[in-house]
Design an enzyme around this catalytic site. Structure first.
Site, mmCIF file in Angstrom:
data_model
loop_
_atom_site.group_PDB
_atom_site.id
_atom_site.type_symbol
_atom_site.label_atom_id
_atom_site.label_comp_id
_atom_site.label_asym_id
_atom_site.label_seq_id
_atom_site.Cartn_x
_atom_site.Cartn_y
_atom_site.Cartn_z
ATOM 1 N N SER A 7 -23.724 -38.609 -2.409
ATOM 2 C CA SER A 7 -24.706 -38.934 -1.380
ATOM 3 C C SER A 7 -24.341 -40.302 -0.832
ATOM 4 C CB SER A 7 -26.133 -38.923 -1.949
ATOM 5 O OG SER A 7 -26.232 -39.748 -3.096
ATOM 6 N N GLU A 9 -25.571 -43.894 1.536
ATOM 7 C CA GLU A 9 -26.625 -44.721 2.129
ATOM 8 C C GLU A 9 -26.111 -45.402 3.385
ATOM 9 O OE1 GLU A 9 -29.261 -47.370 -0.310
ATOM 10 O OE2 GLU A 9 -28.307 -48.939 0.920
ATOM 11 N N THR A 40 -31.828 -47.112 5.088
ATOM 12 C CA THR A 40 -32.545 -48.198 4.433
ATOM 13 C C THR A 40 -33.603 -48.837 5.330
ATOM 14 O OG1 THR A 40 -31.042 -49.937 5.162
ATOM 15 C CG2 THR A 40 -30.458 -48.769 3.149
ATOM 16 N N HIS A 69 -35.872 -44.328 3.459
ATOM 17 C CA HIS A 69 -36.384 -45.344 2.552
ATOM 18 C C HIS A 69 -37.796 -45.730 3.003
ATOM 19 C CE1 HIS A 69 -32.528 -47.025 0.549
ATOM 20 N NE2 HIS A 69 -32.359 -45.751 0.886
ATOM 21 N N GLY A 100 -39.478 -52.796 -2.490
ATOM 22 C CA GLY A 100 -38.912 -53.511 -1.357
ATOM 23 C C GLY A 100 -38.744 -54.992 -1.632
ATOM 24 N N ASP A 101 -37.777 -55.585 -0.954
ATOM 25 C CA ASP A 101 -37.538 -57.020 -1.086
ATOM 26 C C ASP A 101 -38.503 -57.792 -0.200
ATOM 27 O OD1 ASP A 101 -35.363 -56.591 -2.787
ATOM 28 O OD2 ASP A 101 -34.010 -56.308 -1.071
ATOM 29 N N TYR A 139 -32.550 -50.323 -12.127
ATOM 30 C CA TYR A 139 -31.699 -51.493 -12.351
ATOM 31 C C TYR A 139 -30.963 -51.360 -13.677
ATOM 32 C CZ TYR A 139 -33.023 -54.410 -8.404
ATOM 33 O OH TYR A 139 -33.160 -54.927 -7.145
ATOM 34 N N HIS A 143 -33.575 -56.629 -13.742
ATOM 35 C CA HIS A 143 -34.108 -57.011 -12.442
ATOM 36 C C HIS A 143 -34.429 -58.508 -12.463
ATOM 37 C CE1 HIS A 143 -36.985 -57.389 -9.121
ATOM 38 N NE2 HIS A 143 -36.528 -56.245 -8.655
ATOM 39 N N ALA A 146 -37.803 -59.138 -13.856
ATOM 40 C CA ALA A 146 -38.204 -58.484 -15.105
ATOM 41 C C ALA A 146 -38.005 -59.412 -16.297
ATOM 42 C CB ALA A 146 -37.402 -57.205 -15.306
ATOM 43 N N ASP A 152 -37.461 -52.999 -17.602
ATOM 44 C CA ASP A 152 -36.951 -52.207 -16.479
ATOM 45 C C ASP A 152 -36.974 -50.716 -16.803
ATOM 46 O OD1 ASP A 152 -36.363 -54.233 -14.624
ATOM 47 O OD2 ASP A 152 -34.437 -54.651 -15.572
ATOM 48 N N GLN A 170 -29.016 -49.571 -8.838
ATOM 49 C CA GLN A 170 -28.366 -50.663 -8.131
ATOM 50 C C GLN A 170 -26.879 -50.620 -8.481
ATOM 51 O OE1 GLN A 170 -27.681 -52.694 -5.749
ATOM 52 N NE2 GLN A 170 -29.625 -53.807 -5.920
ATOM 53 N N PHE A 210 -23.921 -60.654 -2.278
ATOM 54 C CA PHE A 210 -24.949 -59.629 -2.431
ATOM 55 C C PHE A 210 -25.273 -59.423 -3.910
ATOM 56 C CE2 PHE A 210 -26.000 -54.913 -1.320
ATOM 57 C CZ PHE A 210 -27.356 -55.212 -1.367
ATOM 58 N N HIS A 259 -23.794 -42.014 -5.789
ATOM 59 C CA HIS A 259 -24.447 -42.428 -4.544
ATOM 60 C C HIS A 259 -23.716 -43.661 -4.015
ATOM 61 C CE1 HIS A 259 -27.749 -42.763 -1.661
ATOM 62 N NE2 HIS A 259 -27.803 -44.053 -1.913
#
Length: 288
Positions: A7, A9, A40, A69, A100-101, A139, A143, A146, A152, A170, A210, A259
């Site tokens: 898949s 993104e 996204t 998303h 979400g961020d 994650y 995270h 976390a 997590d 992630q 990133f 993915h």
């Protein structure tokens, strides 16, 4: 080695040039017959309308199974569910549900007044509609917010128990990271699929930045490898080889789906998929 299902993104275009780039990406990867493709949201929900438009366009024109998303950021429950309803009305029945961020500079996630407090609440509301197949994020490394990895795993279990059918991780740089996380999930009683998230490294400096923001561990050997490859002008060759090798190890270790975070740059993803045996299906009609 059996070829995995895949898949992809994408992110929504912000201008005309971005629209052409997205369409080229879709055209390049669609022949690989992905299980689904996802679009996204930007940080802080900044591309909400662009995402909705891109999802509707791809669903109507590409023939692909498109997942949207959806996040909890900067929207009330009513606004968020109205967006979900608009996806359903457009024929889109797949959602990747995420907290979400927060917006840049916010310092951390703060629920919108009248909004969803977290991803579990969002998954529950979407599941209650009976309209969607719901996937969630996971994650494999702690995270940033976390307390530890066990927290997590426990949170992921809540999301899956609430109504999600699958988790997408992630990205990470070493297959052992995924295997440790998968084992911890199994030990916690999670029996739904956990799909490795893969980021082909088109630009090491950008991916490294990133990774730092996401809390993803960057092995020292990767810095050394890309420093040498840059001097030799072989960055693309290294990126393809490293991504293919990691994916092969994941498949050999039991992962049957991958993915890819394409960043709307499809060539490296396509090349890795081809190396893994994921190629366009040849039919008599194609040959004729």
């Amino acid at each position: 080695m059996k070829a995995p299902s895949v898949s992809f993104e994408f992110f929504p275009p912000k201008d005309l040039q971005g629209s052409f780039r997205l369409w080229d990406t879709v055209q390049t990867l669609a022949p690989l017959e992905p299980r689904f493709v996802s679009v996204t949201y930007g940080a802080g929900g900044t591309t909400r309308d662009l995402t909705r438009d891109a999802v509707a366009t791809l669903h109507g024109s590409s023939g692909l199974n498109v997942a949207a998303h959806l996040t909890c950021v900067n929207a009330t429950r009513e606004e968020t569910m109205a967006i979900a309803d608009s996806f359903a009305e457009a024929g889109v029945r797949e959602i990747v549900a995420l907290r979400g961020d927060p917006p840049k500079g916010a310092g951390g996630f703060t629920p919108t007044e009248g909004g969803f407090a977290n991803s579990v609440e969002l998954v529950e509301a979407l599941a209650d509609t009976g309209k969607f197949t719901i996937r969630v994020g996971a994650y494999p490394e702690k995270h940033p917010e976390a307390t530890d990895t066990a927290a997590d795993v426990a949170w992921l279990k809540r999301k899956l128990d609430t109504g999600a059918v699958e988790a997408i991780t992630q990205f990470f740089f070493e297959p052992e990271t995924f295997f440790r996380f998968r084992d911890a999930c199994e030990k916690a009683g999670i029996d739904k699929p956990i799909v490795p998230g893969i980021i082909p490294i088109e630009n090491w400096a950008g991916v490294r930045k990133f990774a730092k923001a996401c809390g993803t561990h960057v092995p020292a050997w990767l810095d050394d490898a890309f420093d040498k490859a840059k001097r030799d002008g072989r960055e693309d060759l290294l990126a393809t080889a490293l991504c293919t090798e990691m994916c092969s190890e994941l498949i050999e270790g039991g992962a049957d789906a991958l993915h890819f975070y394409t960043l709307n740059r499809p060539e490296l993803t396509r090349d890795v998929c081809h190396a893994l045996g994921v190629t366009p299906r040849v039919t008599l009609e194609n040959v004729a």
